[in-house]
Design a protein around this motif. Structure first.
Motif, PDB file in Angstrom:
ATOM      1  N   SER A  99       0.755  -1.372  -0.057  1.00 49.20           N
ATOM      2  CA  SER A  99      -0.086   0.032   0.062  1.00 49.20           C
ATOM      3  C   SER A  99       0.932   1.418  -0.189  1.00 49.20           C
ATOM      4  CB  SER A  99      -1.157   0.119   1.305  1.00 49.20           C
ATOM      5  OG  SER A  99      -0.222   0.360   2.488  1.00 49.20           O
ATOM      6  N   PHE A 100       2.014   1.164   0.326  1.00 47.90           N
ATOM      7  CA  PHE A 100       3.171   2.139   0.451  1.00 47.90           C
ATOM      8  C   PHE A 100       3.772   2.411  -1.055  1.00 47.90           C
ATOM      9  CE2 PHE A 100       2.755   2.285   4.819  1.00 47.90           C
ATOM     10  CZ  PHE A 100       3.044   3.596   5.058  1.00 47.90           C
ATOM     11  N   MET A 101       3.342   1.647  -1.927  1.00 48.47           N
ATOM     12  CA  MET A 101       3.957   1.669  -3.151  1.00 48.47           C
ATOM     13  C   MET A 101       3.612   2.721  -4.231  1.00 48.47           C
ATOM     14  SD  MET A 101       6.556  -0.640  -3.851  1.00 48.47           S
ATOM     15  CE  MET A 101       6.750   0.057  -1.975  1.00 48.47           C
ATOM     16  N   PRO A 102       2.440   3.166  -3.951  1.00 46.70           N
ATOM     17  CA  PRO A 102       2.094   4.290  -5.054  1.00 46.70           C
ATOM     18  C   PRO A 102       2.814   5.732  -4.450  1.00 46.70           C
ATOM     19  CG  PRO A 102       0.207   3.287  -4.103  1.00 46.70           C
ATOM     20  CD  PRO A 102       1.281   2.791  -3.388  1.00 46.70           C
ATOM     21  N   ILE A 103       3.301   5.834  -3.122  1.00 52.91           N
ATOM     22  CA  ILE A 103       4.147   6.790  -2.552  1.00 52.91           C
ATOM     23  C   ILE A 103       5.401   6.551  -3.257  1.00 52.91           C
ATOM     24  CG2 ILE A 103       5.105   7.880  -0.504  1.00 52.91           C
ATOM     25  CD1 ILE A 103       2.771   6.929   1.054  1.00 52.91           C
ATOM     26  N   ILE A 104       5.972   5.589  -3.243  1.00 51.75           N
ATOM     27  CA  ILE A 104       7.358   5.251  -3.727  1.00 51.75           C
ATOM     28  C   ILE A 104       7.415   5.438  -5.209  1.00 51.75           C
ATOM     29  CG2 ILE A 104       9.104   3.555  -3.973  1.00 51.75           C
ATOM     30  CD1 ILE A 104       8.681   4.507  -1.161  1.00 51.75           C
ATOM     31  N   ASP A 105       6.256   5.093  -6.093  1.00 58.05           N
ATOM     32  CA  ASP A 105       6.258   5.342  -7.319  1.00 58.05           C
ATOM     33  C   ASP A 105       6.268   6.724  -7.703  1.00 58.05           C
ATOM     34  OD1 ASP A 105       6.247   2.503  -7.793  1.00 58.05           O
ATOM     35  OD2 ASP A 105       4.192   2.242  -7.975  1.00 58.05           O
ATOM     36  N   LEU A 106       5.376   7.350  -7.145  1.00 58.51           N
ATOM     37  CA  LEU A 106       5.324   9.014  -7.339  1.00 58.51           C
ATOM     38  C   LEU A 106       6.564   9.510  -6.884  1.00 58.51           C
ATOM     39  CD1 LEU A 106       3.667  11.108  -7.852  1.00 58.51           C
ATOM     40  CD2 LEU A 106       2.891  11.495  -5.534  1.00 58.51           C
ATOM     41  N   GLU A 109       8.726   8.964 -10.146  1.00 58.69           N
ATOM     42  CA  GLU A 109       8.298   9.734 -11.131  1.00 58.69           C
ATOM     43  C   GLU A 109       8.908  11.319 -10.988  1.00 58.69           C
ATOM     44  OE1 GLU A 109       7.194   8.884 -14.195  1.00 58.69           O
ATOM     45  OE2 GLU A 109       7.437   6.741 -13.292  1.00 58.69           O
ATOM     46  N   LEU A 110       8.623  11.610  -9.717  1.00 55.94           N
ATOM     47  CA  LEU A 110       9.210  13.300  -9.557  1.00 55.94           C
ATOM     48  C   LEU A 110      10.532  13.251  -9.470  1.00 55.94           C
ATOM     49  CD1 LEU A 110       6.932  14.095  -6.529  1.00 55.94           C
ATOM     50  CD2 LEU A 110       6.758  15.097  -8.799  1.00 55.94           C
ATOM     51  N   LYS A 112      12.561  11.636 -11.534  1.00 55.60           N
ATOM     52  CA  LYS A 112      12.692  11.542 -13.030  1.00 55.60           C
ATOM     53  C   LYS A 112      12.419  12.820 -13.779  1.00 55.60           C
ATOM     54  CE  LYS A 112      12.041   6.427 -13.999  1.00 55.60           C
ATOM     55  NZ  LYS A 112      10.944   5.700 -14.368  1.00 55.60           N
ATOM     56  N   LYS A 113      11.365  13.574 -13.190  1.00 55.23           N
ATOM     57  CA  LYS A 113      11.041  14.782 -13.924  1.00 55.23           C
ATOM     58  C   LYS A 113      11.938  15.996 -13.505  1.00 55.23           C
ATOM     59  CE  LYS A 113       6.837  17.630 -14.524  1.00 55.23           C
ATOM     60  NZ  LYS A 113       5.376  17.464 -14.239  1.00 55.23           N
ATOM     61  N   PHE A 114      12.230  16.011 -12.062  1.00 56.07           N
ATOM     62  CA  PHE A 114      12.797  17.338 -11.607  1.00 56.07           C
ATOM     63  C   PHE A 114      14.127  16.885 -11.357  1.00 56.07           C
ATOM     64  CE2 PHE A 114       8.098  18.089 -10.656  1.00 56.07           C
ATOM     65  CZ  PHE A 114       7.862  18.835 -11.366  1.00 56.07           C
ATOM     66  N   GLY A 115      14.665  15.769 -11.336  1.00 54.96           N
ATOM     67  CA  GLY A 115      16.138  15.432 -10.821  1.00 54.96           C
ATOM     68  C   GLY A 115      17.099  15.964 -11.945  1.00 54.96           C
ATOM     69  N   GLU A 116      18.361  15.526 -11.670  1.00 58.20           N
ATOM     70  CA  GLU A 116      19.478  15.907 -12.582  1.00 58.20           C
ATOM     71  C   GLU A 116      19.329  15.063 -13.929  1.00 58.20           C
ATOM     72  OE1 GLU A 116      23.211  16.230 -11.174  1.00 58.20           O
ATOM     73  OE2 GLU A 116      22.588  17.084  -9.413  1.00 58.20           O
ATOM     74  N   GLN A 117      19.514  15.549 -15.007  1.00 58.96           N
ATOM     75  CA  GLN A 117      19.280  14.741 -16.255  1.00 58.96           C
ATOM     76  C   GLN A 117      20.682  14.198 -16.713  1.00 58.96           C
ATOM     77  OE1 GLN A 117      16.337  14.140 -17.808  1.00 58.96           O
ATOM     78  NE2 GLN A 117      15.518  15.200 -15.824  1.00 58.96           N
ATOM     79  N   PRO A 118      20.872  12.989 -17.118  1.00 63.26           N
ATOM     80  CA  PRO A 118      22.074  12.416 -17.480  1.00 63.26           C
ATOM     81  C   PRO A 118      22.513  13.470 -18.762  1.00 63.26           C
ATOM     82  CG  PRO A 118      20.361  10.767 -17.984  1.00 63.26           C
ATOM     83  CD  PRO A 118      19.718  11.961 -17.279  1.00 63.26           C
ATOM     84  N   GLU A 119      23.939  13.361 -18.820  1.00 65.05           N
ATOM     85  CA  GLU A 119      24.389  14.160 -19.973  1.00 65.05           C
ATOM     86  C   GLU A 119      24.686  13.270 -20.961  1.00 65.05           C
ATOM     87  OE1 GLU A 119      27.487  16.746 -19.114  1.00 65.05           O
ATOM     88  OE2 GLU A 119      26.957  16.993 -17.130  1.00 65.05           O
TER      89      GLU A 119
END
Length: 119
Positions: A99-106, A109-110, A112-119
């Motif tokens: 039941s905690f997996m939706p938190i971990i999945d979110l 995703e966040l 991936k969206k806002f973290g540093e991008q690989p060069e």
């Protein structure tokens, strides 16, 4: 705000600050540097201690044991010991852990969206 300790939360805080308690409870359960990654690693299948240790890399044996014990105590993971020599121990998610997996999945995703991008 109430103080969170090893014995949990004050009853008055739970009763009077129900919405805040939900956030504080979840934060308290997941506090710890490695817990999020352990849960994420267990989301697809059960894993042995050595697999978790190898996945996390530089975590000490003591830290990993502490994090796994806390996750087990809080009901997020199961620990199954097989009667073999040497003993084989496997960890898996409980229904509460799932039941905690939706938190971990979110969080994934966040990141991936806002973290540093690989060069």
């Amino acid at each position: 705000m109430t103080r969170i300790c090893k014995d949990g939360f004050e009853r008055e805080f739970i009763r009077e600050e129900r919405e805040m308690y939900g956030i504080a409870y979840t934060q308290n359960i997941l506090s710890g540097r490695w817990k999020y990654l352990i849960l994420w690693f267990l989301k697809t299948k059960e894993r042995r201690y050595s697999e978790i240790k190898a996945f996390l890399g530089d975590i000490s044996q003591g830290s990993l044991t502490k994090q796994l014990r806390e996750l087990e105590k809080d009901g997020l993971i199961n620990r199954k010991v097989y009667p073999e020599v040497p003993p084989r121990v496997e960890y898996s998610l409980t229904s509460k852990g799932v039941s905690f997996m939706p938190i971990i999945d979110l969080m994934e995703e966040l990141g991936k969206k806002f973290g540093e991008q690989p060069e």
